[in-house]
Design a protein around this motif. Structure first.
Motif, PDB file in Angstrom:
ATOM      1  N   ALA A 292     -16.408   5.462   4.918  1.00 27.48           N
ATOM      2  CA  ALA A 292     -16.581   5.881   3.524  1.00 27.48           C
ATOM      3  C   ALA A 292     -16.935   4.375   2.714  1.00 27.48           C
ATOM      4  CB  ALA A 292     -15.545   6.134   3.016  1.00 27.48           C
ATOM      5  N   MET A 293     -16.298   3.188   3.438  1.00 30.83           N
ATOM      6  CA  MET A 293     -16.665   2.098   3.249  1.00 30.83           C
ATOM      7  C   MET A 293     -17.891   1.067   3.619  1.00 30.83           C
ATOM      8  SD  MET A 293     -13.170  -0.017   3.165  1.00 30.83           S
ATOM      9  CE  MET A 293     -12.004  -0.017   1.862  1.00 30.83           C
TER      10      MET A 293
ATOM     11  N   HIS B 270     -15.392  12.479   7.953  1.00 33.63           N
ATOM     12  CA  HIS B 270     -14.531  13.465   6.987  1.00 33.63           C
ATOM     13  C   HIS B 270     -13.661  15.038   8.315  1.00 33.63           C
ATOM     14  CE1 HIS B 270     -15.236   9.917   5.801  1.00 33.63           C
ATOM     15  NE2 HIS B 270     -15.410   9.976   4.669  1.00 33.63           N
TER      16      HIS B 270
ATOM     17  N   SER C  87     -11.615   6.886   8.213  1.00 37.21           N
ATOM     18  CA  SER C  87     -11.990   7.602   7.117  1.00 37.21           C
ATOM     19  C   SER C  87     -12.355   6.819   6.270  1.00 37.21           C
ATOM     20  CB  SER C  87     -11.047   8.580   6.477  1.00 37.21           C
ATOM     21  OG  SER C  87     -11.463   9.751   7.561  1.00 37.21           O
ATOM     22  N   MET C  88     -11.594   5.817   6.238  1.00 40.83           N
ATOM     23  CA  MET C  88     -11.582   5.021   4.559  1.00 40.83           C
ATOM     24  C   MET C  88     -12.922   4.022   5.397  1.00 40.83           C
ATOM     25  SD  MET C  88      -9.728   2.215   3.741  1.00 40.83           S
ATOM     26  CE  MET C  88      -9.507   0.754   4.608  1.00 40.83           C
TER      27      MET C  88
ATOM     28  N   ASP D  26     -11.253  14.095  10.376  1.00 43.70           N
ATOM     29  CA  ASP D  26     -10.215  13.464   9.521  1.00 43.70           C
ATOM     30  C   ASP D  26      -9.513  15.216   9.141  1.00 43.70           C
ATOM     31  OD1 ASP D  26      -8.755  12.791   9.133  1.00 43.70           O
ATOM     32  OD2 ASP D  26      -9.593  11.261   7.244  1.00 43.70           O
TER      33      ASP D  26
ATOM     34  N   LEU E 209      -7.076   8.460   9.359  1.00 42.91           N
ATOM     35  CA  LEU E 209      -7.349   7.880   7.653  1.00 42.91           C
ATOM     36  C   LEU E 209      -8.126   6.613   7.714  1.00 42.91           C
ATOM     37  CD1 LEU E 209      -3.888   9.326   6.572  1.00 42.91           C
ATOM     38  CD2 LEU E 209      -5.717  10.944   6.309  1.00 42.91           C
ATOM     39  N   ILE E 210      -7.028   6.200   8.619  1.00 44.78           N
ATOM     40  CA  ILE E 210      -7.773   4.575   8.600  1.00 44.78           C
ATOM     41  C   ILE E 210      -9.106   4.280   8.627  1.00 44.78           C
ATOM     42  CG2 ILE E 210      -7.754   2.157   9.468  1.00 44.78           C
ATOM     43  CD1 ILE E 210      -4.758   2.327   9.489  1.00 44.78           C
TER      44      ILE E 210
ATOM     45  N   THR F 228      -2.646  10.004  12.638  1.00 46.32           N
ATOM     46  CA  THR F 228      -2.956  10.923  12.202  1.00 46.32           C
ATOM     47  C   THR F 228      -3.167   8.883  10.930  1.00 46.32           C
ATOM     48  OG1 THR F 228      -1.130  12.315  11.958  1.00 46.32           O
ATOM     49  CG2 THR F 228      -2.393  11.892   9.882  1.00 46.32           C
ATOM     50  N   ILE F 229      -2.838   8.317  10.887  1.00 50.31           N
ATOM     51  CA  ILE F 229      -2.834   6.749  10.901  1.00 50.31           C
ATOM     52  C   ILE F 229      -4.095   6.693  11.075  1.00 50.31           C
ATOM     53  CG2 ILE F 229      -2.097   4.595  10.748  1.00 50.31           C
ATOM     54  CD1 ILE F 229       0.840   5.963  10.260  1.00 50.31           C
TER      55      ILE F 229
END
Lengths: 105, 209
Positions: B81-82, B192, B77-78, B195, B74-75, B70-71
């Motif tokens: 996005a960046m 995303h 996904s960031m 995710d 999520l990372i 999960t972590i």
């Protein structure tokens, strides 16, 4: 020429660039929610129905955060948010109707 | 580099439409959402019919591995996005680096998934294996759904990683740049969604006890 600069102004208005810092804050929030949901499950194992409800609630909050910030719904045209809401309502109706059907057998 | 943005027809504006492209991607994501949504309804119904068995079977899953995955997602996904922020600011190099981190995260996810599945298969819990065949009906349903839903999700991870690979390639060649990055955005939207599906799969299979 006037037309071109108008176009440009409109584009600049529409495109919102999210800063790296904001993306990092979003991740921090998502990680906190993950820690929360795992701890509730691990330490609250005797509160079964409650843990399932909380887990789904936290997951939904996480999904809203991802869609709103990472997927740019906050900054995009409102039509995207409306479309998402329509599909979510459609799916929720299926979910609720199916559970009513099975709970009343 | 700046003018390297595809075909431009004389006096008719650009032949690209970033907005339409994004809308098309969202419509596709809705079909994906309903595909998994149908499976979530199947899960819900079988769980209502076999609450005790689902609870018992869920204890077989490894919460630590699920949490790490999960972590990792999520990372990633960031970082994707960046990478959109980076390409919007004209920093293609940084965008590529962030996309590569995302692909690396997808590989980490798949490796952890491999170990999880191997452990289950080692215990004979894959549909059709000896231990699986002797499970109570409710528990075997749980494992059918576990393997099918996480398997379909893992397939989406692989497709997403390939998609991001294409974006990396096109950013390197300059076809994607500060003036044309809708493919980067669409890869982000797809990633995303993958995710988001995991955000629901994780509590439903690992945390329901």
């Amino acid at each position: 020429m006037k037309n071109h600069s108008d176009d440009h102004a409109e584009k600049a208005h529409e495109t919102h660039i999210v800063s790296y810092k904001d993306h990092f804050s979003t991740l921090a929030a998502l990680l906190l929610l993950t820690v929360l949901t795992v701890s509730i499950s691990v330490f609250g194992a005797n509160l079964r129905t409650l843990t399932v409800a909380t887990a789904m609630l936290i997951a939904t909050v996480k999904v809203i955060v991802v869609a709103y910030y990472f997927m740019h719904l906050k900054f995009d045209k409102k039509i995207y948010t409306w479309l998402v809401l329509i599909v979510v309502v459609l799916f929720a109706s299926f979910l609720i109707l199916t559970s009513i059907e099975y709970l009343n057998r | 580099m700046k003018h390297h943005s595809g075909l431009v027809l004389p006096n008719s504006g650009h032949n690209r439409d970033a907005e339409a492209s994004k809308l098309g991607m969202w419509l596709f994501l809705f079909t994906e959402f309903l595909l998994f949504g149908g499976l979530f309804i199947v899960y819900m119904v079988y769980r209502m019919l076999n609450p005790e068995a689902f609870l018992a079977a869920s204890f077989q899953l490894n919460v630590t591995m699920g949490s790490i995955n999960t972590i990792v997602l999520l990372i990633s996904s960031m970082t994707i996005a960046m990478s959109i922020t980076a390409i919007q600011l004209g920093n293609s190099k940084k965008s590529i680096q962030l996309l590569m981190i995302t692909v690396a995260a997808s590989l980490v996810f798949m490796v952890i998934k491999y170990f999880e599945w191997s452990a289950k298969i080692h215990h004979g819990l894959f549909p059709g294996m000896a231990v699986f065949n002797q499970l109570p009906k409710g528990e075997s349903l749980f494992f059918y759904l576990y393997f099918f839903m996480t398997g379909l999700h893992a397939l989406h991870i692989l497709i997403g990683a390939t998609f991001i690979g294409v974006v990396i390639h096109r950013t390197k060649s300059g076809r994607l740049n500060a003036g044309n990055y809708s493919l980067t955005e669409n890869a982000g939207l797809y990633w995303h969604l993958v995710d988001i599906i995991w955000i629901y799969l994780f509590p439903l299979f690992y945390l329901i006890h």
